[in-house]
Design a protein around this motif. Sequence first.
Motif, PDB file in Angstrom:
ATOM      1  N   VAL A 172     -54.583  19.485 113.322  1.00  0.00           N
ATOM      2  CA  VAL A 172     -53.553  19.758 114.330  1.00  0.00           C
ATOM      3  C   VAL A 172     -52.647  20.893 113.881  1.00  0.00           C
ATOM      4  N   LYS A 173     -52.285  20.873 112.606  1.00  0.00           N
ATOM      5  CA  LYS A 173     -51.404  21.919 112.075  1.00  0.00           C
ATOM      6  C   LYS A 173     -52.023  23.300 112.266  1.00  0.00           C
ATOM      7  N   HIS A 174     -53.288  23.446 111.886  1.00  0.00           N
ATOM      8  CA  HIS A 174     -53.953  24.737 112.001  1.00  0.00           C
ATOM      9  C   HIS A 174     -54.148  25.138 113.463  1.00  0.00           C
ATOM     10  N   LEU A 175     -54.574  24.184 114.279  1.00  0.00           N
ATOM     11  CA  LEU A 175     -54.817  24.491 115.686  1.00  0.00           C
ATOM     12  C   LEU A 175     -53.519  24.900 116.384  1.00  0.00           C
ATOM     13  N   HIS A 176     -52.437  24.195 116.055  1.00  0.00           N
ATOM     14  CA  HIS A 176     -51.168  24.514 116.709  1.00  0.00           C
ATOM     15  C   HIS A 176     -50.648  25.884 116.277  1.00  0.00           C
ATOM     16  N   SER A 177     -50.721  26.159 114.976  1.00  0.00           N
ATOM     17  CA  SER A 177     -50.204  27.454 114.508  1.00  0.00           C
ATOM     18  C   SER A 177     -51.035  28.600 115.085  1.00  0.00           C
ATOM     19  N   THR A 178     -52.350  28.408 115.155  1.00  0.00           N
ATOM     20  CA  THR A 178     -53.211  29.452 115.732  1.00  0.00           C
ATOM     21  C   THR A 178     -52.924  29.609 117.218  1.00  0.00           C
ATOM     22  N   LYS A 234     -51.728  33.067 119.008  1.00  0.00           N
ATOM     23  CA  LYS A 234     -52.590  33.658 120.030  1.00  0.00           C
ATOM     24  C   LYS A 234     -51.927  33.664 121.406  1.00  0.00           C
ATOM     25  N   LEU A 235     -51.035  32.718 121.624  1.00  0.00           N
ATOM     26  CA  LEU A 235     -50.285  32.725 122.883  1.00  0.00           C
ATOM     27  C   LEU A 235     -49.331  33.924 122.918  1.00  0.00           C
ATOM     28  N   GLN A 236     -48.744  34.230 121.764  1.00  0.00           N
ATOM     29  CA  GLN A 236     -47.889  35.412 121.674  1.00  0.00           C
ATOM     30  C   GLN A 236     -48.701  36.697 121.869  1.00  0.00           C
ATOM     31  N   GLU A 237     -49.897  36.723 121.287  1.00  0.00           N
ATOM     32  CA  GLU A 237     -50.758  37.892 121.453  1.00  0.00           C
ATOM     33  C   GLU A 237     -51.186  38.053 122.909  1.00  0.00           C
ATOM     34  N   LEU A 238     -51.396  36.942 123.582  1.00  0.00           N
ATOM     35  CA  LEU A 238     -51.735  37.005 125.007  1.00  0.00           C
ATOM     36  C   LEU A 238     -50.597  37.649 125.790  1.00  0.00           C
ATOM     37  N   ILE A 239     -49.376  37.237 125.481  1.00  0.00           N
ATOM     38  CA  ILE A 239     -48.204  37.770 126.193  1.00  0.00           C
ATOM     39  C   ILE A 239     -47.989  39.241 125.863  1.00  0.00           C
ATOM     40  N   GLN A 240     -48.176  39.590 124.589  1.00  0.00           N
ATOM     41  CA  GLN A 240     -47.870  40.955 124.142  1.00  0.00           C
ATOM     42  C   GLN A 240     -49.018  41.934 124.362  1.00  0.00           C
ATOM     43  N   LYS A 241     -50.247  41.485 124.108  1.00  0.00           N
ATOM     44  CA  LYS A 241     -51.400  42.409 124.150  1.00  0.00           C
ATOM     45  C   LYS A 241     -52.395  42.087 125.257  1.00  0.00           C
ATOM     46  N   GLY A 242     -52.308  40.866 125.794  1.00  0.00           N
ATOM     47  CA  GLY A 242     -53.278  40.469 126.823  1.00  0.00           C
ATOM     48  C   GLY A 242     -54.590  39.971 126.262  1.00  0.00           C
ATOM     49  N   THR A 243     -54.684  39.778 124.930  1.00  0.00           N
ATOM     50  CA  THR A 243     -55.927  39.276 124.334  1.00  0.00           C
ATOM     51  C   THR A 243     -55.998  37.751 124.475  1.00  0.00           C
ATOM     52  N   LYS A 244     -57.187  37.238 124.694  1.00  0.00           N
ATOM     53  CA  LYS A 244     -57.326  35.821 125.063  1.00  0.00           C
ATOM     54  C   LYS A 244     -58.506  35.105 124.419  1.00  0.00           C
ATOM     55  N   LEU A 245     -59.433  35.852 123.795  1.00  0.00           N
ATOM     56  CA  LEU A 245     -60.702  35.271 123.351  1.00  0.00           C
ATOM     57  C   LEU A 245     -60.504  34.077 122.429  1.00  0.00           C
ATOM     58  N   VAL A 246     -59.689  34.253 121.381  1.00  0.00           N
ATOM     59  CA  VAL A 246     -59.495  33.167 120.410  1.00  0.00           C
ATOM     60  C   VAL A 246     -58.769  32.000 121.067  1.00  0.00           C
ATOM     61  N   LEU A 253     -49.561  24.191 126.844  1.00  0.00           N
ATOM     62  CA  LEU A 253     -50.719  24.115 127.734  1.00  0.00           C
ATOM     63  C   LEU A 253     -50.287  24.215 129.198  1.00  0.00           C
ATOM     64  N   LYS A 254     -49.202  23.531 129.531  1.00  0.00           N
ATOM     65  CA  LYS A 254     -48.674  23.630 130.902  1.00  0.00           C
ATOM     66  C   LYS A 254     -48.231  25.059 131.206  1.00  0.00           C
ATOM     67  N   HIS A 255     -47.641  25.715 130.212  1.00  0.00           N
ATOM     68  CA  HIS A 255     -47.187  27.095 130.383  1.00  0.00           C
ATOM     69  C   HIS A 255     -48.378  28.010 130.706  1.00  0.00           C
ATOM     70  N   ILE A 256     -49.493  27.800 130.011  1.00  0.00           N
ATOM     71  CA  ILE A 256     -50.686  28.635 130.260  1.00  0.00           C
ATOM     72  C   ILE A 256     -51.182  28.431 131.681  1.00  0.00           C
ATOM     73  N   VAL A 257     -51.306  27.181 132.104  1.00  0.00           N
ATOM     74  CA  VAL A 257     -51.801  26.907 133.460  1.00  0.00           C
ATOM     75  C   VAL A 257     -50.884  27.518 134.517  1.00  0.00           C
ATOM     76  N   GLU A 258     -49.600  27.457 134.253  1.00  0.00           N
ATOM     77  CA  GLU A 258     -48.622  27.951 135.237  1.00  0.00           C
ATOM     78  C   GLU A 258     -48.613  29.475 135.317  1.00  0.00           C
ATOM     79  N   ASN A 259     -48.870  30.146 134.199  1.00  0.00           N
ATOM     80  CA  ASN A 259     -48.674  31.596 134.163  1.00  0.00           C
ATOM     81  C   ASN A 259     -49.947  32.423 134.049  1.00  0.00           C
ATOM     82  N   ALA A 260     -51.057  31.815 133.622  1.00  0.00           N
ATOM     83  CA  ALA A 260     -52.311  32.574 133.463  1.00  0.00           C
ATOM     84  C   ALA A 260     -53.030  32.660 134.811  1.00  0.00           C
TER      85      ALA A 260
END
Length: 927
Positions: A457-463, A467-479, A509-516
């Motif tokens: 959980v620790k690793h998954l949450h930190s990643t 990656k959520l920040q990278e999505l917002i800043q760069k638009g990357t989503k693969l990982v 997760l709710k934030h992603i569904v609402e904004n992606a």
Amino acid sequence: QEAYENIPGQSKITFLLQAIRNTAAAEEARQMAAVLLRRLLSSAFEEVYPALSPDDQTSIKSGLLLIIQLETQSSMRKKICDIVAELARNLIDEDGNNQWPEVLKFLFDSVSSQNVGLREAALHIFWNFPGIFGNQQQHYLEVIKRMLVQCMQDQEHPSIKTLSARAAAAFVLANEHNLPLLKHFADLLPGILQAVNDSCYQNDDSVLKSLVEIADSVPKYLRPHLEPTLQLSLKLCADASLSNMQRQLALEVIVTLSETAAAMLRRHTNIVAQAIPQMLAMMVDLEEDEDWANADELDDDDFDSNAVAGESALDRMACGLGGKLVLPMIKEHIMQMLQNPDWKYRHAGLMALSAIGEGCHQQMEGILNEIVNFVLLFLQDPHPRVRYAACNAIGQMATDFAPGFQKKFHEKASTALLQTMEDQGNQRVQAHAAAALINFTEDCPKSLLIPYLDNLVKHLHSTMVIKLQELIQKGTKLVLEQVVTSIASVADTAEEKFVPYYDLFMPSLKHIVENAVQKELRLLRGKTIECISLIGLAVGKEKFMQDASDVMQLLLKTQTDFSDLEDDDPQISYMISAWARMCKILGKEFQQYLPVVMGPLMKTASIKPEVALLDTQDMENMSDDDGWEFVNLGDQQSFGIKTAGLEEKATACQMLVCYAKELKEGFVEYTEQVVKLMVPLLKFYFHDDILLTNSTSMPLLLECARVRGPEYLTQMWHFMCDALIKAIGTEPDSDVLSEIMHSFAKCIEVMGDGCLNNEHFEELGGILKGKLEEHFKNQELRQVKRQDEDYDEQVEESLQDEDDSDVYILTKVSDILHSIFSSYKEKVLPWFERLLPLIVNLICPHRPWPDRQWGLCIFDDIVEHCSPSSFKYAEYFLRPMLQSICDNSPEVRQAAAYGVGVMAQFGGDSYRPFCTGTYMHLIKLFE
């Protein structure tokens, strides 16, 4: 198109022939007219041709042959030959009489003509329709053979050699079950092989494709010349001057034989030993790509590439020939590749390990510790594509060797994959590490996962946060896409143990569904919806209720916009499954959302597959289209079905079953709508006696009936019964067939006496008789295969699998008979007597124990449900039943003992002496 469709069929023929004859017209227009006429004869012959007058029919036939003789353009002549072949195909009557004898004379005259164009025409017609001689084929057999041999020896005209080889191959394929003919034509194979070689170096792979077809359908034809066939295939595969497609087709000959004639190929270990390095060499054929490591779009693999073809070939050959042969041959090659300084070789070696896991499962299990420890080292390789391949190998082994892999390597594998997910500079590697983690957790026992849950959980949450920040800043989503699925997989396995981590993930997760909401984020959004629903199911209603309202509103918003979604939108399938999970979580409270959910769900469930009957040319034109699959029907014809949307359709039907089970009376108002949709699916036939079965239709209909009550099933029964009986008689897939037979038996039990009319009994009796006869025939064929010169232990394993499938169908025959006997009692016995000799044959002492078990079970049912009238069959089963009480097989002993019990309970006085005589035999069972 619309104007053309509105022209009467007979007029179409006239107009199209006029266009073909008009040499002043543009070549493209004439060719289109030829294509349309061929399609018309293929799809609507019975509607248009018989309605023509005899004079018109004669005129058409003679006119087509004349056009061939006068035509100067080769491509146009071929298209007219296609028309002639199609017309000839339709003019063979049910008795095999060729009602166009002039076309045979034309063939003989043309093939011996000095005009190369006419010789080509004759061979093209024969290639297109090798059954053109009808019931006169045996009479003309020597002439046919001589014609093909002479043409294959034509050194001056390569096109004649090529066409005659293709025609010979087509003739062999058309007569695949005629063993004497295949033996008689065996000496044509060297000529075909020579044509394969020559045509490949003229940039023509048509004869090579024909050789692949022979390897697939008639591999025994190759036996007399198998060594030169394999050597030629190896030579062509290794020749870098040929195109990738030609080299792959040459390899396909060998790989196909590993699947269709494995025992025959296993005798040529030298060829297998040479083929494996060729596959590995193909897998090394990779291109450098500087942008690969951080590409955000996962393009589909280049399925035409040598690397993909080599990997697929290795996978198939390992499965076909077995690990006992393949693993010793490949192991040293892989070890050398993994030590090569060139990253491409290390990559290929790891991908090869991934590919052979299924086929070499048993042999690799013994050395799995050595393999895993070695592969884990490559997660630290300096090249990102090698690290990617290592993730792939770990993920594949986690699937192929589950759950043993998880039990042995849970600490090593999970730790290494989590570390690899930290590879921030190479998101393709990060994403694949997450994908491997999904494979690991999906099959990981819950008890093994729990100790690592905090760290996971620790690793998954930190990643996820990064990656959520990278999505917002760069638009990357693969990982992020893969991490979200990893979270879902962990929650699904951990179940209630995931509750402490719920609040850590749900807001994001709710934030992603609402904004992606952008188009390029559809897959991410769909996977996040799936993740939320799986977490909700894992933690339970009590914990999930704090977010249930918000989540439902987000889903409802997407559902409201459902009509705006494109057909290929990945959110659709995720939404459909998520709604079903929400239904399971909320129970009765979900009913309020049904009005919104049902519309899109029914729309998806009502998808109708696009189907088409095609000849070879049409199929070649369509083969590149996405989503089409083909079934070869012989005579250069194939059935095509566009499978796009069918998986979503099946999922939608399964979700409807879920709603009906969970909501019960709350689903009643929708049952009528569902039934109207499902019933037509039960009667969806294609080409003659082949049935396209939607295996989800019947469970859904039965669930609707349970919701509405037995009276409703009575109303539906007349829709279902005909289709079910037809399906039992025609369904080729044993798994689907057994499901249909099981559903039919259950229906009869529910419906009871009177559910089958005389026509149903007549058809069903014939079908069950056919299934039993097929059962015995298949056993005889397996015995013949055991006498084959290529028989070995791997063949025996395959035969055992076939036997298991046959026995499973036999159990379903028994189920149907059980349902009929229990419903109709002794009045059904006159109908049963047509099956009696076959059932008696099942319980003969020399039969295999499963036959005797199920034969006795059928007689048990007769005694239990049809006594005292059952005693008239006592002469057939009493002695075998008595002998079977002490049988070596416990299953047979059980069936026999049960029979004695129902005789005593239901049989009546006639059985009393026999029952008395069984005491000592039964007592021995306790010793």
